[in-house]
Design a protein around this motif. Structure first.
Motif, short mmCIF file in Angstrom:
data_model
loop_
_atom_site.label_atom_id
_atom_site.label_comp_id
_atom_site.label_asym_id
_atom_site.label_seq_id
_atom_site.Cartn_x
_atom_site.Cartn_y
_atom_site.Cartn_z
N LEU A 1 43.68 38.67 33.01
CA LEU A 1 43.18 39.65 33.98
C LEU A 1 43.16 41.06 33.37
N ALA A 2 44.23 41.42 32.67
CA ALA A 2 44.29 42.75 32.07
C ALA A 2 43.21 42.91 31.00
N THR A 3 43.02 41.86 30.19
CA THR A 3 42.02 41.92 29.13
C THR A 3 40.62 42.08 29.74
N PHE A 4 40.36 41.32 30.80
CA PHE A 4 39.07 41.44 31.48
C PHE A 4 38.89 42.82 32.07
N SER A 5 39.95 43.33 32.68
CA SER A 5 39.82 44.57 33.43
C SER A 5 39.58 45.78 32.53
N ILE A 6 39.92 45.65 31.25
CA ILE A 6 39.64 46.79 30.35
C ILE A 6 38.49 46.47 29.41
#
Lengths: 293, 299
Positions: free
Chosen positions: A245-250
């Motif tokens: 999720l974090a990788t996608f969100s940035i």
């Protein structure tokens, strides 16, 4: 934490008197508390509704609370175009394995540290408490170097084995162990039972609520763990939910809020269900580590 | 003789049962803590991973370089900002909430306690993603609400002046529940007769809080202050998601942990990253000691 020597024994009778003395709360307190509650729960509601919105809802200049048209499109993209089922299974598998290991190893060490006067139990307890202060970023680099050397970067072992037993869990279990009377253990010893037998047959069954508390706590901590998995897992297929999720969100999905809200929901819902079902265990154990000892 | 045998028995069982935990503590925590210190005195980089001995010893070079590095100094200032504003807010709000819930609010107490504690158990990553959506200048709900009352809200995470306040708001929002639960448990151990006695002496509302509640809660306040400070000094997930790994506009969201991550795992300056991490560690140790001293001697 011996400084915090506050008695935690409280009887129902005493609580009742304390409430009688304080009387009823004024009306404005309820207004404030409900307002605060709105602020706390609001983001979760916003997340939930966002997960069912279409793209049209996200480009509106005055956003609406409810989706104009409810859609499951975000979820189907999450699980078909993106590999979120895989991340979900990774997260669940890792959390379950780490939780089992902790329940076993932390209660073993907790029993030894609370009930067995073995040589060196004091320094071991001291070290355990001291390590609660160590920031994760300090061990990050050497742990990565160690895992690289062992060829374990990007393996499930790298994100599970180092967490098989933690200082907090041992401390928590040790606190619970104090509630078991020494006389009971001595009686078993006189009957000829060895420590392992006492631990498995007497202590563990008595501590079921404590084990549940530790399991809930550890599951949540592992499920939410982020920094080390982010560093140790470089291959997308090994990602856990928070890392994905974090990788996608940035990354390139930065502004795809529908997808991100659906992803957040998948990450948050199991935890909320678990928490609501078991919240009493949870808040009790938090209070326990803070106040006893 | 029997006592000697009993002691031996305790030693074997004690260490046997502690062995898995002790091994993990030694290999994955104590060893890395020492290794981190050693690495911080070398020019360790990605090329040295397979052959550790090839790393060059550089003495205090990494540390002197750090304090001349504007980015690192910036990260320290940002972290201090986060702690100095976030920690008092968390404690004050958490304490007031606990006191409020300890009044006669009956069955609603459990309801509020669960609600305020909810953010504590949920993933910071998920929460930060949602907050970023809420703070979005174009489609976020906050600026839309402000527009309703005629205020043009700023680009919260795009403006260096509002980045850190946004991150702090998220941090406080997520952690007040934790402080509240600990204070609530401590409040229930306060003897109600103390309040009664103070009332007889003529104390009222605020005076009761100041002269009975706060002194009685000092151990709990100390505990929450220390754990909150230690936690906040390590702030990582919030800025990572809200501003991205580079720290956002003008590096206004770059915290020290984020700096360590960047140096270590984007640029692979592992020696330099270790020195930064150790500096943070030392700040944590020193602050924890000061807080223990300060809050203990005043009681």
């Amino acid at each position: 934490m011996t400084v915090l020597d506050v008695g935690t024994v409280r009887t129902k009778a005493r609580r009742r008197t304390s409430r009688d003395i304080k009387g009823r709360a004024p009306w404005w307190l309820f207004v404030l508390l409900f307002g605060g509650m709105l602020l706390m729960v609001g983001p979760f509601v916003w997340m939930l509704l966002g997960a069912f919105k279409t793209n049209a809802d996200f480009v509106r200049t005055t956003p609406t609370l409810l989706p104009e048209r409810w859609t499951l499109d975000n979820f189907s993209r999450l699980f078909s175009k993106q590999d979120f089922l895989r991340y979900l299974l990774n997260s669940a598998g890792i959390a379950v394995v780490v939780t089992f290991a902790n329940v076993l190893f932390c209660s073993m060490a907790g029993y030894a540290l609370a009930k067995l006067r073995f040589a060196g139990h004091r320094p071991l307890m001291g070290l355990t408490l001291a390590t609660l202060m160590v920031p994760g970023s300090v061990t990050l680099v050497p742990l990565f170097v160690l895992m690289s050397k062992l060829g374990l970067v990007n393996s499930y072992a790298a994100v599970t084995v180092p967490f098989f037993a933690g200082a907090f869990g041992v401390f928590l279990m040790r606190q619970f162990m104090f509630s078991i009377p020494d006389d009971l253990l001595d009686a078993a010893r006189i009957d000829g039972a060895g420590e392992w037998r006492i631990f498995l047959r007497i202590v563990m069954p008595l501590l079921k609520p404590a084990l549940a508390a530790l399991a809930v706590f550890q599951f949540l901590a592992t499920w939410n763990n982020f920094l080390w998995p982010l560093v140790a897992l470089t291959d997308q297929s090994k990602y856990t939910l928070p890392v994905a999720l974090a990788t996608f969100s940035i990354g390139q999905n930065k502004a795809d809020y529908g997808l991100l809200m659906a992803g957040s929901l998948v990450l948050v819902v199991p935890v909320i269900v678990l928490f609501l079902a078991l919240q009493r265990h949870f808040t009790q154990s938090i209070a326990m580590t803070g106040l006893k000892g | 003789m029997t006592s000697l045998a009993a002691r031996r028995r305790a030693n074997i069982a004690g260490w046997g049962m502690s062995a898995p935990f002790a091994a993990i503590l030694a290999v994955f925590l104590l060893l890395p803590i020492l290794a981190s210190l050693a690495i911080s005195f070398t020019s360790f980089s990605i090329g040295n991973i397979q052959d550790w001995t090839s790393a060059q010893f550089v003495g205090f070079d990494n540390y002197t370089k750090l304090f001349g590095d504007d980015t690192f100094v910036r990260s320290l200032r940002n972290t201090a900002y986060f702690v100095l504003v976030g920690m008092p807010c968390t404690i004050v709000i958490g304490l007031l909430l606990a006191v409020a819930l300890n009044q006669g609010i009956g069955k609603l107490r459990a309801f509020f306690r669960v609600g305020f504690y909810l953010p504590v158990v949920t993933s910071i990553v998920a929460i930060a993603v949602v907050w970023r959506y809420m703070l979005d200048p174009d489609v976020g709900i906050l600026n839309a609400a402000l527009a309703q009352v005629g205020i043009t809200g700023p680009d919260w995470l795009g403006n260096p002046n509002t980045t850190m306040p946004s991150i702090i708001a998220l941090g406080v929002w997520r952690n007040i529940g934790n402080a509240m639960v600990i204070f609530l448990a401590a409040l229930q151990t306060v003897d109600p007769h103390l309040y009664e006695a103070a009332r007889v002496d003529g104390a009222k509302g605020r005076q009761l809080f100041r002269h009975v509640t706060v002194p009685m809660l000092r151990p709990a306040i100390l505990f929450v202050t220390v754990i909150t400070t230690i936690g906040y000094l390590q702030v990582f997930e919030e800025p990572f998601v809200m501003t991205g790994p580079t720290g956002g506009p003008d590096q206004s969201g770059l915290t020290t942990s984020l700096f360590v991550y960047q140096q270590g795992f984007r640029f692979f300056n592992l020696g330099y990253a270790s020195a930064a991490a150790y500096t943070l560690f030392m700040f944590i140790v020193v602050l924890a000691i000061i807080q223990f001293r300060f809050l203990r001697t005043r009681s």
